[in-house]
Design a protein around this motif. Structure first.
Motif, short mmCIF file in Angstrom:
data_model
loop_
_atom_site.label_atom_id
_atom_site.label_comp_id
_atom_site.label_asym_id
_atom_site.label_seq_id
_atom_site.Cartn_x
_atom_site.Cartn_y
_atom_site.Cartn_z
N MET A 135 12.93 9.76 -3.48
CA MET A 135 13.93 9.29 -2.52
C MET A 135 13.38 8.17 -1.66
SD MET A 135 16.32 12.02 -0.76
CE MET A 135 16.75 10.80 0.44
N ILE A 136 12.11 8.32 -1.24
CA ILE A 136 11.52 7.26 -0.40
C ILE A 136 11.50 5.96 -1.17
CG2 ILE A 136 9.45 6.49 0.79
CD1 ILE A 136 8.86 9.30 1.51
N VAL A 137 11.05 6.04 -2.45
CA VAL A 137 10.94 4.80 -3.23
C VAL A 137 12.31 4.17 -3.42
CG1 VAL A 137 10.43 3.93 -5.52
CG2 VAL A 137 8.79 5.35 -4.38
N ARG B 215 0.85 -1.20 0.00
CA ARG B 215 0.00 0.00 0.00
C ARG B 215 0.87 1.24 0.00
NH1 ARG B 215 -4.54 -2.30 3.15
NH2 ARG B 215 -5.96 -2.72 1.43
N ALA B 216 1.85 1.27 0.91
CA ALA B 216 2.70 2.46 1.02
C ALA B 216 3.41 2.73 -0.30
CB ALA B 216 3.72 2.28 2.15
N TYR B 217 3.80 1.65 -0.97
CA TYR B 217 4.50 1.79 -2.26
C TYR B 217 3.61 2.47 -3.29
CZ TYR B 217 7.16 0.00 -6.31
OH TYR B 217 7.89 -0.14 -7.46
N ILE B 218 2.36 1.96 -3.44
CA ILE B 218 1.46 2.57 -4.43
C ILE B 218 1.13 4.00 -4.02
CG2 ILE B 218 -0.66 2.31 -5.73
CD1 ILE B 218 -0.67 -0.53 -5.21
N LEU B 219 0.94 4.22 -2.72
CA LEU B 219 0.60 5.57 -2.27
C LEU B 219 1.73 6.53 -2.61
CD1 LEU B 219 -1.11 5.01 1.17
CD2 LEU B 219 -2.13 5.51 -1.02
N ASN B 220 2.96 6.10 -2.35
CA ASN B 220 4.09 6.98 -2.66
C ASN B 220 4.18 7.25 -4.15
OD1 ASN B 220 5.66 7.89 -0.43
ND2 ASN B 220 6.00 5.75 0.06
N LEU B 221 3.93 6.23 -4.97
CA LEU B 221 4.00 6.44 -6.43
C LEU B 221 2.89 7.39 -6.88
CD1 LEU B 221 4.92 3.01 -7.97
CD2 LEU B 221 6.31 5.02 -7.67
N THR B 222 1.70 7.26 -6.28
CA THR B 222 0.62 8.17 -6.66
C THR B 222 0.95 9.59 -6.27
OG1 THR B 222 -0.80 6.33 -6.05
CG2 THR B 222 -1.87 8.37 -6.64
N PHE B 223 1.55 9.71 -5.10
CA PHE B 223 1.95 11.04 -4.64
C PHE B 223 2.98 11.65 -5.59
CE2 PHE B 223 4.50 13.66 -1.60
CZ PHE B 223 3.52 14.61 -1.40
N LEU B 224 3.92 10.82 -6.02
CA LEU B 224 4.93 11.26 -6.99
C LEU B 224 4.24 11.70 -8.28
CD1 LEU B 224 7.80 11.51 -7.92
CD2 LEU B 224 7.85 9.11 -8.40
N THR C 72 15.16 4.63 -1.54
CA THR C 72 15.85 4.17 -0.34
C THR C 72 15.06 3.09 0.41
OG1 THR C 72 14.93 6.04 0.82
CG2 THR C 72 17.17 6.26 0.07
N ARG C 73 13.76 3.03 0.17
CA ARG C 73 12.98 2.06 0.92
C ARG C 73 12.84 0.74 0.16
NH1 ARG C 73 10.64 -0.33 4.49
NH2 ARG C 73 8.70 0.15 5.53
N TRP C 74 12.68 0.82 -1.16
CA TRP C 74 12.40 -0.40 -1.92
C TRP C 74 13.54 -0.79 -2.85
CZ3 TRP C 74 8.24 2.74 -0.54
CH2 TRP C 74 7.24 2.10 0.18
N GLY C 75 14.68 -0.10 -2.74
CA GLY C 75 15.82 -0.47 -3.57
C GLY C 75 16.30 -1.87 -3.22
C1 LIG Z 1 5.68 6.45 1.55
O1 LIG Z 1 6.36 5.40 2.18
C2 LIG Z 1 6.71 5.64 3.52
C3 LIG Z 1 7.61 4.54 4.00
O2 LIG Z 1 7.09 3.29 3.78
C4 LIG Z 1 5.41 5.78 4.34
O3 LIG Z 1 5.73 5.98 5.70
C5 LIG Z 1 4.63 6.96 3.78
O4 LIG Z 1 3.38 7.06 4.42
C6 LIG Z 1 4.42 6.83 2.28
N1 LIG Z 1 3.94 8.09 1.74
C7 LIG Z 1 2.71 8.28 1.25
C8 LIG Z 1 2.38 9.59 0.67
O5 LIG Z 1 1.89 7.41 1.27
#
Ligand SMILES: *[C@@H]1O[C@H](CO)[C@@H](O)[C@H](O)[C@H]1NC(C)=O
Length: 453
Positions: free
Chosen positions: A128-130, A91-100, A132-135
């Motif tokens: 950076m999160i993607v 979930r966090a991965y997709i959320l981060n990509l959507t945010f990007l 450093t976190r999922w590399g």
């Molecule tokens: C992106 O990933 C981080 C680390 O897993 C998480 O804490 C954060 O909530 C995520 N960011 C978004 C916008 O979802």
């Protein structure tokens, strides 16, 4: 525009509430749907849309559509690896990509320079999160550091200039200000001024000499990170230069000559460096640098013709290099190796994938009917118009590009199968679809290249 942005934002709740089983399918199909909607910028609005909040024109429109197009493809590409992880991390991965996705789209579509700067920098955070976190490896932290420091140091002069521009002109809307007669205190070194002002964009693009972060980031990033980095984030730099160039004082080429020289040598040097790479991903990253330096050369020429070439090059390169990273990733997922010597003989096992490799490498090389070729020719013609000698130097690049294309095809497809390869799982329809969808827009654009310049 607002509709499409809110549609992208609606991917966030979808992912939050979707049941684990259907999360990827839902996110992917929603992405495709919104991408179809985003095509309305091209067909209904004809890249001609402006209100106080958003601006879609010939420079930002194609890039915004490219950004939308790549998102569902990243979802397709990262499924098999990510499904092994706990659901909250997926979930966090997709959320981060959507945010990007949101920050990049906003950066492309905002008319205000300060907001552009803010979103330009904001896109750094999820990247950076993607990474450093999922590399994949330990060194991903180092890659993240490189990425952050290069980008942020480059951005300082830009921010100072934007603030100063606002104080002197009272507005940061290029649509308003480019009709004004801009009287800037003439500097003694306009070329140096151009370089320092554009440093943020040149780092992002990246220009040769400022490119060290890129191979590292690409090698360490997970597949979606690589695709978005090559497909859209590099283009933010080119977009920034194109967008703000009317605000700068006119330069003639004699003043920016050193930068031009670096760009042209960079084209050659990185193409040559590709021949010496052993790591597949860093080879693709180097070939990106080579193509992006052509864009730098084109924007330095600063004629309408070369700007069109630069735009087209960015779109063409966004599609092909993203496809190349997908191909590299399919091999990586099967063998867990990016070293080319360990990937030999793939043609024997996966003939259809061999076809994809051939098509995509030929597109990357600029095979004639493709838009990659058209853009390269346009840029080279505008270089020829400026100086035939430069044209000759850049023409050498064609030879080197062909050489490394052959090298990649030979190294990955031909030769005896390495002994350690015992079992490889077959290609899935998902992967064929992914590559097909990368190549499709390129082929469609051959029919009407003018629609994106
Ligand atoms: C992106 O990933 C981080 C680390 O897993 C998480 O804490 C954060 O909530 C995520 N960011 C978004 C916008 O979802």
């Amino acid at each position: 525009m607002l509709m499409i942005l809110s549609a992208w934002a609606s991917v966030l709740p979808t992912v939050l509430v979707a049941p684990a089983k259907h999360m990827w399918t839902l996110a992917t199909s929603q992405g495709f749907l919104i991408t179809l909607l985003s095509l309305s910028w091209m067909y209904l609005q004809n890249f001609n849309f402006a209100n106080p909040l958003f601006l879609i024109d010939k420079i930002s429109g194609p890039l915004a559509i490219l950004t939308c197009w790549l998102f569902p493809l990243t979802m397709l590409a990262s499924q098999s690896k990510m499904r092994l992880e706990p659901i909250s991390r997926q979930r966090a991965y997709i959320l981060n990509l959507t945010f990007l996705q949101l920050t990049t789209l906003l950066a492309f579509s905002t008319p205000d320079l300060m907001l552009f700067f803010i979103f330009f920098e904001a896109s750094l955070v999820p990247t950076m999160i993607v990474i450093t976190r999922w590399g994949a490896q330990e060194r991903r932290l180092e890659a993240g550091m490189y990425l952050a420091f290069y980008t942020m140091l480059g951005a300082i002069p830009l921010m100072i200039w934007i603030t100063k521009f606002y104080y002197t002109h009272g507005s940061l809307l290029p649509t308003l200000t480019h009709t004004l007669h801009i009287t800037q205190a003439a500097t003694n070194y306009p070329g140096l001024f151009w370089a320092i002002y554009n440093a943020a964009f040149l780092v992002k693009l990246p220009m040769y000499c400022l490119h060290l972060w890129l191979p590292k980031a690409h090698v360490e990033a997970p597949i979606a990170g690589s695709m978005i980095l090559a497909g859209t984030l590099l283009k933010l730099g080119g977009y920034g230069i194109l967008r703000t160039s009317p605000l700068l004082q006119e330069n003639n080429l004699a003043q920016t000559l050193p930068i031009m020289l670096i760009a042209i040598l960079g084209i050659l040097a990185t193409a040559l460096l590709c021949l010496r790479q052993t790591d597949l991903k860093s080879l693709i990253a180097m070939s990106s640098v080579s193509h992006m330096n052509l864009v730098v050369a084109a924007v330095l020429i600063s004629s309408p013709w070369s700007y069109s070439g630069a735009m087209m090059m960015m779109i063409a390169h966004g599609l092909t290099s993203s496809a190349l990273f997908c191909l590299a990733n399919t091999s990586y997922e099967r063998t867990n190796s990016r070293t080319m010597i360990l990937l030999r003989g793939m043609l024997l096992i996966f003939p259809l994938a061999g076809t994809w490799w051939l098509i995509v490498m030929l597109l990357n090389m600029g095979l004639p009917p493709s838009i990659n070729f058209v853009s390269e020719i346009i840029i080279m013609l505008s270089l020829f118009n400026w100086s035939p000698v430069t044209f000759l130097i850049v023409a050498l690049n064609l030879i080197f590009t062909t050489a490394y294309t052959l090298y990649v095809l030979w190294a990955t497809q031909r030769g005896p199968l390495p002994n350690h390869i015992k079992t490889l799982f077959p290609y899935q329809i998902r992967e064929h679809l992914l590559l097909f969808l990368h190549i499709l827009p390129g082929f469609l654009l051959i029919l009407s290249p003018v629609s994106i310049i």
